[in-house]
Write an enzyme that holds these catalytic residues in place. Structure first.
Site, PDB file in Angstrom:
ATOM      1  N   GLU A 120      14.122  18.511  56.989  1.00  0.00           N
ATOM      2  CA  GLU A 120      15.550  19.237  57.090  1.00  0.00           C
ATOM      3  C   GLU A 120      16.662  18.472  55.520  1.00  0.00           C
ATOM      4  OE1 GLU A 120      15.393  22.458  57.994  1.00  0.00           O
ATOM      5  OE2 GLU A 120      16.206  22.057  60.010  1.00  0.00           O
ATOM      6  N   THR A 168      23.207  25.985  55.080  1.00  0.00           N
ATOM      7  CA  THR A 168      23.321  25.013  56.614  1.00  0.00           C
ATOM      8  C   THR A 168      24.592  24.380  56.129  1.00  0.00           C
ATOM      9  OG1 THR A 168      21.258  25.023  58.066  1.00  0.00           O
ATOM     10  CG2 THR A 168      22.185  23.265  58.409  1.00  0.00           C
TER      11      THR A 168
HETATM   12  N1  ADP Z   1       9.771  25.953  53.906  1.00  0.00           N
HETATM   13  C1  ADP Z   1      11.177  26.664  53.841  1.00  0.00           C
HETATM   14  N2  ADP Z   1      11.506  27.522  54.122  1.00  0.00           N
HETATM   15  C2  ADP Z   1      13.579  28.464  54.543  1.00  0.00           C
HETATM   16  N3  ADP Z   1      14.325  27.840  53.737  1.00  0.00           N
HETATM   17  C3  ADP Z   1      13.969  26.889  52.821  1.00  0.00           C
HETATM   18  C4  ADP Z   1      12.254  26.011  52.853  1.00  0.00           C
HETATM   19  N4  ADP Z   1      12.462  25.057  52.142  1.00  0.00           N
HETATM   20  C5  ADP Z   1      13.696  24.714  51.415  1.00  0.00           C
HETATM   21  N5  ADP Z   1      14.531  26.198  52.104  1.00  0.00           N
HETATM   22  C6  ADP Z   1      16.059  26.254  51.451  1.00  0.00           C
HETATM   23  O1  ADP Z   1      16.729  25.957  52.751  1.00  0.00           O
HETATM   24  C7  ADP Z   1      17.959  26.883  52.498  1.00  0.00           C
HETATM   25  C8  ADP Z   1      17.700  27.722  54.046  1.00  0.00           C
HETATM   26  O2  ADP Z   1      17.835  26.652  54.665  1.00  0.00           O
HETATM   27  P1  ADP Z   1      18.991  26.437  56.082  1.00  0.00           P
HETATM   28  O3  ADP Z   1      20.553  26.536  54.543  1.00  0.00           O
HETATM   29  O4  ADP Z   1      18.725  25.158  56.765  1.00  0.00           O
HETATM   30  O5  ADP Z   1      18.518  28.187  56.613  1.00  0.00           O
HETATM   31  P2  ADP Z   1      18.184  28.207  58.080  1.00  0.00           P
HETATM   32  O6  ADP Z   1      19.517  28.193  59.350  1.00  0.00           O
HETATM   33  O7  ADP Z   1      17.896  29.082  57.665  1.00  0.00           O
HETATM   34  O8  ADP Z   1      17.238  26.926  58.020  1.00  0.00           O
HETATM   35  C9  ADP Z   1      17.965  27.874  51.830  1.00  0.00           C
HETATM   36  O9  ADP Z   1      17.843  27.427  50.612  1.00  0.00           O
HETATM   37  C10 ADP Z   1      16.707  27.673  51.623  1.00  0.00           C
HETATM   38  O10 ADP Z   1      15.364  27.811  49.540  1.00  0.00           O
HETATM   39  N1  LIG Z   2      22.901  21.148  63.730  1.00  0.00           N
HETATM   40  C1  LIG Z   2      22.625  21.972  62.914  1.00  0.00           C
HETATM   41  C2  LIG Z   2      21.838  22.961  63.085  1.00  0.00           C
HETATM   42  C3  LIG Z   2      21.420  23.632  61.701  1.00  0.00           C
HETATM   43  O1  LIG Z   2      20.267  25.535  62.423  1.00  0.00           O
HETATM   44  P1  LIG Z   2      19.937  26.504  60.696  1.00  0.00           P
HETATM   45  O2  LIG Z   2      18.850  26.978  62.069  1.00  0.00           O
HETATM   46  O3  LIG Z   2      21.298  27.007  60.810  1.00  0.00           O
HETATM   47  O4  LIG Z   2      19.308  25.363  59.933  1.00  0.00           O
HETATM   48  C4  LIG Z   2      23.988  22.563  62.174  1.00  0.00           C
HETATM   49  O5  LIG Z   2      25.142  22.873  63.112  1.00  0.00           O
HETATM   50  O6  LIG Z   2      24.080  22.599  61.417  1.00  0.00           O
END
Ligand code: ADP
Ligand SMILES: N[C@@H](CCOP(=O)(O)O)C(=O)O
Length: 296
Positions: A120, A168
């Site tokens: 993450e 995020t």
């Molecule tokens: N295995 C993965 N699955 C999904 N997104 C990924 C992964 N590895 C890297 N990423 C990157 O993470 C970002 C999405 O994560 P995030 O913003 O935390 O969204 P979510 O809320 O869906 O987790 C995108 O920029 C994506 O390219």
């Molecule tokens: N506590 C984090 C949770 C992010 O969750 P995601 O599903 O949007 O990756 C935040 O609130 O930033």
């Protein structure tokens, strides 16, 4: 080869920023791993075009590194990236469980959560574990620096995902860095109420405990139509509605027998704003699980 199904998750639940998380019954990522000398990643499925295959940029690459478990990894995305449904966490959690099984590491589950949280950090800048904890352990999880508490939970849920992208990392940047004592008191009250609601399987208490005056107002401003969708869900039978994770998905906790009506009310309210969406009618799910294992 080992194949693992890892669930979507909804973090925060309003009052529990970076602390509360729920595993969802669906959607889910499926991760296949095979032993190899170095890690390679192939991404297929929903939104795969937005997910990097370079192990340095994918949550799964960080997990393989942390476990010192190189592998040929295929990610079949069922959880859309940048959804607020723990997409990056589902892959990280699935990879942690799959690689642990492939190499017979028998890592303690809480340690696997810490490993998956390293993934993450690659995408959001912080090793927040509130998605990877429920994605690995299932149910409702409370993550603190002292450890993780898990509670079984039974809730009828709708997670409505609009065709909007919220990263995020960006949504973390709008969270206020200070809060007033009044907001602190309100937040503690809500979080305590929510936890009691989970323990009692009481959707009214859970809905009440989702109230949050600190983080959610700043995030919901990034979701076009949020106020209307929230109101529509409540009128259709939701006890509580909030931003799922960092958004744009919106999570509703439903009264018995109202889930279908809540789902269509949310989709209609987004549609009234010209935004397409998909509503997952679901419940609280299990953590990542091995679905197949073969010896070649
Ligand atoms: N295995 C993965 N699955 C999904 N997104 C990924 C992964 N590895 C890297 N990423 C990157 O993470 C970002 C999405 O994560 P995030 O913003 O935390 O969204 P979510 O809320 O869906 O987790 C995108 O920029 C994506 O390219
Ligand atoms: N506590 C984090 C949770 C992010 O969750 P995601 O599903 O949007 O990756 C935040 O609130 O930033």
């Amino acid at each position: 080869m080992v194949t693992v199904r890892a669930p979507a998750t909804s973090a925060n639940l309003g009052s529990g920023y970076d602390v509360f998380g729920l595993a969802l019954g669906r959607p889910a990522d499926v991760i296949h791993v095979e032993a190899a000398d170095e890690t390679t990643i192939t991404v297929e499925g929903v939104g795969s075009e937005y997910v990097p295959e370079d192990p340095r940029d994918n949550t799964v690459g960080a997990v393989a590194d942390a476990l010192d478990a190189p592998a040929s990894i295929t990610i079949d995305k069922g959880v859309r990236p940048s959804s607020g449904l723990g997409s990056s966490a589902a892959s990280a959690a699935g990879a942690a469980v799959a690689l642990d099984t492939l190499y017979g590491l028998q890592t303690d589950p809480e340690e696997l959560v810490r490993v998956a949280a390293e993934g993450e950090a690659v995408v959001s800048g912080d090793a927040h574990a509130d998605n990877v904890a429920p994605a690995i352990l299932g149910g409702f999880t409370i993550v603190t620096p002292d450890g993780i508490t898990t509670l079984e939970a039974s809730l009828s849920l709708v997670a409505c995902l609009p065709e909007i992208v919220v990263s995020t990392r960006d949504a973390r940047a709008v969270v206020p860095s200070t809060l007033s004592i009044d907001d602190l008191v309100d937040t503690v009250g809500s979080a305590a109420t929510l936890t009691a609601g989970i323990a009692r399987d009481d959707p009214e208490l859970v809905g009440q405990g989702m109230a949050d005056t600190v983080v959610t107002p700043t995030r919901s401003a990034l979701i076009d139509g949020y106020d209307e969708v929230r109101e529509a869900a409540r009128l259709a039978g939701a006890t509580g509605v909030t931003v799922s994770g960092a958004g744009p998905a919106v999570l509703a906790v439903c009264r018995e027998g109202t889930r279908r009506a809540v789902a269509s009310a949310m989709v209609d309210a987004f549609a009234d704003r010209g935004i397409e969406s998909r509503a997952y009618q679901t419940n609280v799910g299990r953590g990542a699980e091995v679905v197949t294992r073969s010896a070649w």
